[in-house]
Scaffold this motif. Sequence first.
Motif, PDB file in Angstrom:
ATOM      1  N   THR A   2      43.700  30.461  32.385  1.00 14.12           N
ATOM      2  CA  THR A   2      44.731  30.632  31.385  1.00 14.12           C
ATOM      3  C   THR A   2      45.715  29.478  31.466  1.00 14.12           C
ATOM      4  O   THR A   2      45.792  28.779  32.478  1.00 14.12           O
ATOM      5  CB  THR A   2      45.490  31.955  31.588  1.00 14.12           C
ATOM      6  OG1 THR A   2      46.076  31.948  32.897  1.00 14.12           O
ATOM      7  CG2 THR A   2      44.563  33.140  31.460  1.00 14.12           C
ATOM      8  N   ASP A   6      49.010  29.749  26.077  1.00 18.49           N
ATOM      9  CA  ASP A   6      48.263  30.834  25.450  1.00 18.49           C
ATOM     10  C   ASP A   6      49.222  31.861  24.858  1.00 18.49           C
ATOM     11  O   ASP A   6      50.161  32.319  25.531  1.00 18.49           O
ATOM     12  CB  ASP A   6      47.379  31.548  26.476  1.00 18.49           C
ATOM     13  CG  ASP A   6      46.121  30.784  26.812  1.00 18.49           C
ATOM     14  OD1 ASP A   6      45.770  29.853  26.066  1.00 18.49           O
ATOM     15  OD2 ASP A   6      45.486  31.117  27.831  1.00 18.49           O
ATOM     16  N   LEU A   7      48.999  32.250  23.611  1.00 14.08           N
ATOM     17  CA  LEU A   7      49.717  33.384  23.052  1.00 14.08           C
ATOM     18  C   LEU A   7      49.249  34.648  23.755  1.00 14.08           C
ATOM     19  O   LEU A   7      48.047  34.868  23.944  1.00 14.08           O
ATOM     20  CB  LEU A   7      49.448  33.499  21.551  1.00 14.08           C
ATOM     21  CG  LEU A   7      50.116  32.468  20.643  1.00 14.08           C
ATOM     22  CD1 LEU A   7      49.600  32.619  19.218  1.00 14.08           C
ATOM     23  CD2 LEU A   7      51.624  32.597  20.681  1.00 14.08           C
ATOM     24  N   ARG A   8      50.200  35.479  24.123  1.00 15.06           N
ATOM     25  CA  ARG A   8      49.884  36.723  24.834  1.00 15.06           C
ATOM     26  C   ARG A   8      49.817  37.856  23.812  1.00 15.06           C
ATOM     27  O   ARG A   8      50.804  38.173  23.162  1.00 15.06           O
ATOM     28  CB  ARG A   8      50.936  36.987  25.900  1.00 15.06           C
ATOM     29  CG  ARG A   8      50.979  35.893  26.965  1.00 15.06           C
ATOM     30  CD  ARG A   8      52.266  35.921  27.756  1.00 15.06           C
ATOM     31  NE  ARG A   8      53.433  35.671  26.886  1.00 15.06           N
ATOM     32  CZ  ARG A   8      54.688  35.592  27.345  1.00 15.06           C
ATOM     33  NH1 ARG A   8      54.938  35.769  28.635  1.00 15.06           N
ATOM     34  NH2 ARG A   8      55.688  35.367  26.499  1.00 15.06           N
ATOM     35  N   LEU A   9      48.638  38.443  23.689  1.00 13.97           N
ATOM     36  CA  LEU A   9      48.368  39.422  22.641  1.00 13.97           C
ATOM     37  C   LEU A   9      48.327  40.837  23.193  1.00 13.97           C
ATOM     38  O   LEU A   9      47.721  41.095  24.244  1.00 13.97           O
ATOM     39  CB  LEU A   9      47.038  39.106  21.956  1.00 13.97           C
ATOM     40  CG  LEU A   9      46.892  37.702  21.361  1.00 13.97           C
ATOM     41  CD1 LEU A   9      45.498  37.535  20.771  1.00 13.97           C
ATOM     42  CD2 LEU A   9      47.964  37.420  20.319  1.00 13.97           C
ATOM     43  N   ALA A  24      39.679  37.312  19.741  1.00 16.05           N
ATOM     44  CA  ALA A  24      40.994  36.699  19.943  1.00 16.05           C
ATOM     45  C   ALA A  24      41.265  36.358  21.406  1.00 16.05           C
ATOM     46  O   ALA A  24      42.225  35.623  21.689  1.00 16.05           O
ATOM     47  CB  ALA A  24      42.084  37.637  19.428  1.00 16.05           C
ATOM     48  N   HIS A  25      40.465  36.869  22.304  1.00 13.64           N
ATOM     49  CA  HIS A  25      40.674  36.622  23.735  1.00 13.64           C
ATOM     50  C   HIS A  25      40.066  35.268  24.095  1.00 13.64           C
ATOM     51  O   HIS A  25      38.854  35.143  24.279  1.00 13.64           O
ATOM     52  CB  HIS A  25      40.031  37.744  24.551  1.00 13.64           C
ATOM     53  CG  HIS A  25      40.334  37.670  26.022  1.00 13.64           C
ATOM     54  ND1 HIS A  25      41.614  37.639  26.517  1.00 13.64           N
ATOM     55  CD2 HIS A  25      39.503  37.622  27.101  1.00 13.64           C
ATOM     56  CE1 HIS A  25      41.576  37.581  27.840  1.00 13.64           C
ATOM     57  NE2 HIS A  25      40.305  37.557  28.207  1.00 13.64           N
ATOM     58  N   SER A  31      44.911  31.724  23.278  1.00 15.66           N
ATOM     59  CA  SER A  31      45.344  33.122  23.211  1.00 15.66           C
ATOM     60  C   SER A  31      44.567  33.950  24.219  1.00 15.66           C
ATOM     61  O   SER A  31      43.433  33.620  24.575  1.00 15.66           O
ATOM     62  CB  SER A  31      45.141  33.683  21.796  1.00 15.66           C
ATOM     63  OG  SER A  31      43.773  33.641  21.419  1.00 15.66           O
ATOM     64  N   ARG A  32      45.204  35.026  24.641  1.00 11.71           N
ATOM     65  CA  ARG A  32      44.529  35.938  25.570  1.00 11.71           C
ATOM     66  C   ARG A  32      45.118  37.338  25.418  1.00 11.71           C
ATOM     67  O   ARG A  32      46.296  37.493  25.089  1.00 11.71           O
ATOM     68  CB  ARG A  32      44.682  35.459  27.008  1.00 11.71           C
ATOM     69  CG  ARG A  32      46.109  35.198  27.449  1.00 11.71           C
ATOM     70  CD  ARG A  32      46.149  34.453  28.781  1.00 11.71           C
ATOM     71  NE  ARG A  32      47.469  33.934  29.076  1.00 11.71           N
ATOM     72  CZ  ARG A  32      48.311  34.461  29.979  1.00 11.71           C
ATOM     73  NH1 ARG A  32      47.952  35.538  30.645  1.00 11.71           N
ATOM     74  NH2 ARG A  32      49.482  33.922  30.193  1.00 11.71           N
ATOM     75  N   ASP A  70      53.535  38.361  22.863  1.00 10.18           N
ATOM     76  CA  ASP A  70      53.948  37.468  21.780  1.00 10.18           C
ATOM     77  C   ASP A  70      53.557  37.974  20.395  1.00 10.18           C
ATOM     78  O   ASP A  70      54.210  37.636  19.401  1.00 10.18           O
ATOM     79  CB  ASP A  70      53.321  36.084  21.979  1.00 10.18           C
ATOM     80  CG  ASP A  70      53.770  35.422  23.266  1.00 10.18           C
ATOM     81  OD1 ASP A  70      54.991  35.400  23.525  1.00 10.18           O
ATOM     82  OD2 ASP A  70      52.889  34.929  24.021  1.00 10.18           O
ATOM     83  N   LEU A 341      46.471  33.215  14.459  1.00 10.20           N
ATOM     84  CA  LEU A 341      47.129  32.544  15.579  1.00 10.20           C
ATOM     85  C   LEU A 341      47.970  31.369  15.086  1.00 10.20           C
ATOM     86  O   LEU A 341      49.085  31.140  15.584  1.00 10.20           O
ATOM     87  CB  LEU A 341      46.083  32.071  16.598  1.00 10.20           C
ATOM     88  CG  LEU A 341      45.266  33.181  17.268  1.00 10.20           C
ATOM     89  CD1 LEU A 341      44.186  32.582  18.157  1.00 10.20           C
ATOM     90  CD2 LEU A 341      46.160  34.120  18.067  1.00 10.20           C
ATOM     91  N   ARG A 345      52.149  31.064  15.432  1.00 13.56           N
ATOM     92  CA  ARG A 345      52.802  29.889  16.020  1.00 13.56           C
ATOM     93  C   ARG A 345      53.694  29.151  15.026  1.00 13.56           C
ATOM     94  O   ARG A 345      54.832  28.792  15.339  1.00 13.56           O
ATOM     95  CB  ARG A 345      51.745  28.918  16.549  1.00 13.56           C
ATOM     96  CG  ARG A 345      50.964  29.413  17.758  1.00 13.56           C
ATOM     97  CD  ARG A 345      49.988  28.340  18.222  1.00 13.56           C
ATOM     98  NE  ARG A 345      49.151  28.796  19.311  1.00 13.56           N
ATOM     99  CZ  ARG A 345      49.519  28.792  20.598  1.00 13.56           C
ATOM    100  NH1 ARG A 345      50.721  28.358  20.929  1.00 13.56           N
ATOM    101  NH2 ARG A 345      48.690  29.220  21.533  1.00 13.56           N
TER     102      ARG A 345
END
Length: 419
Positions: A2, A6-9, A24-25, A31-32, A70, A341, A345
């Motif tokens: 990571t 990374d956007l945290r979902l 999306a992971h 992103s994760r 996020d 995503l 952002r």
Amino acid sequence: MTTPSDLRLGVLGYGLRGTLARTAHRPGAGSRVTALADHDAAARTEGALAFPDARVTDDHREVIADPDIDAILVLTPDHTHADIACEALKAGKPVFVEKPLDIGIERCDEILRTAYETGTRLYVGHNMRHMPVVRLMRDIIARGEIGEVKTVWVRHFVGYGGDWYFKDWHAERRYTTGLLLQKAAHDIDVLHWLAGGWTRRVQALGDLMVYGDNPHRRAPGEPKADDWYTADGHWPPHTQRALNPVIDVEDVSMVNMRLDNGVLAAYQQCHFTPDYWRNYTVIGDAGRLENFGDGPGGVVKVWNSRRSTFRPDADATHPVPDAEDNAGHGGADPLLIDEFLRFVRDGGRTDTSPVAARMAVAAGVRATESLRDGGTPREVPSLDPELVAYFERGQCPSGRASRAGSGSRPASPRTSSGR
């Protein structure tokens, strides 16, 4: 692996559309998934296996309230979308809502109003706008190959309908209103996009012709059978077993539509066909197009040079492009997630549209009312112009407009980017 970028979902709901969460992971690639909530213990177990580093809970409020999240993916059953999406929007978390936006017109309007009032970014998962076959048809129209669009006909053969829609909550009106939302919202949205207008008047007929007579139901509370879906089994339809205890949605429906720009359209859906695909015919004042197959290997044919009797050799034949990543809806799901995503952002307008999502639901709701009332025509209510303007600006405050993307209004492809 990571990275801090990374956007945290946070994922809410891990059922059939859990595939979107897996798409999306992307640890280390932007992103994760770091948190997941589902009330079902089996779903939580599957989620923990798919995302071993994520926090898993049975309470969606914990995920929404988490300051380290996020953005939120709402992948819960349709009737829960409005409550959960509004809660996340009010918490200031950008939200992805799986289609349909909700199962009622007023609830859809509530979501859009909440996004407007909070200024929180809202995205709706109408992935068919990213399907190569849809992009191809839109590009053909934008180039003027069939002239100005006058009528659109859509036939949807849902070969796996008995597996996907009559063995769980999808079969019940209280959770879906009807399959003209859960299933047809896709095609109504695309129809609007290709035709460049919104449905204003609908008339529909439909019935529960096959699955309503099948007595092989599960007991209330009994989980779905392990073999509830198979790619080549469960045929013919009357051999289906372990159907949902309650089935009160239609398995065949036909809708006629008049759009606000004068285009006439028709949509037909059947859940007991042997084949599974969508067939679009778009007729303009200088030709017509039709797709044969809706994925890689399919083609879109155009007839536009002369009058004739039937001729299988069209004036132009366009292969449906192969998707770079064929994971999910012919490669559309990864492209959908890419756009979401980017939107989280950077903001800006998107090819999917919350206004269009609302209008697809509104048409589906009124069509469902019509078919349950003997085909009486219904008017489709318009949306508050203030909300329309906000989303057309790319969810920017008044006086500021984003130039990215193609926006909310389904402008004719001949006068827009045709992306």
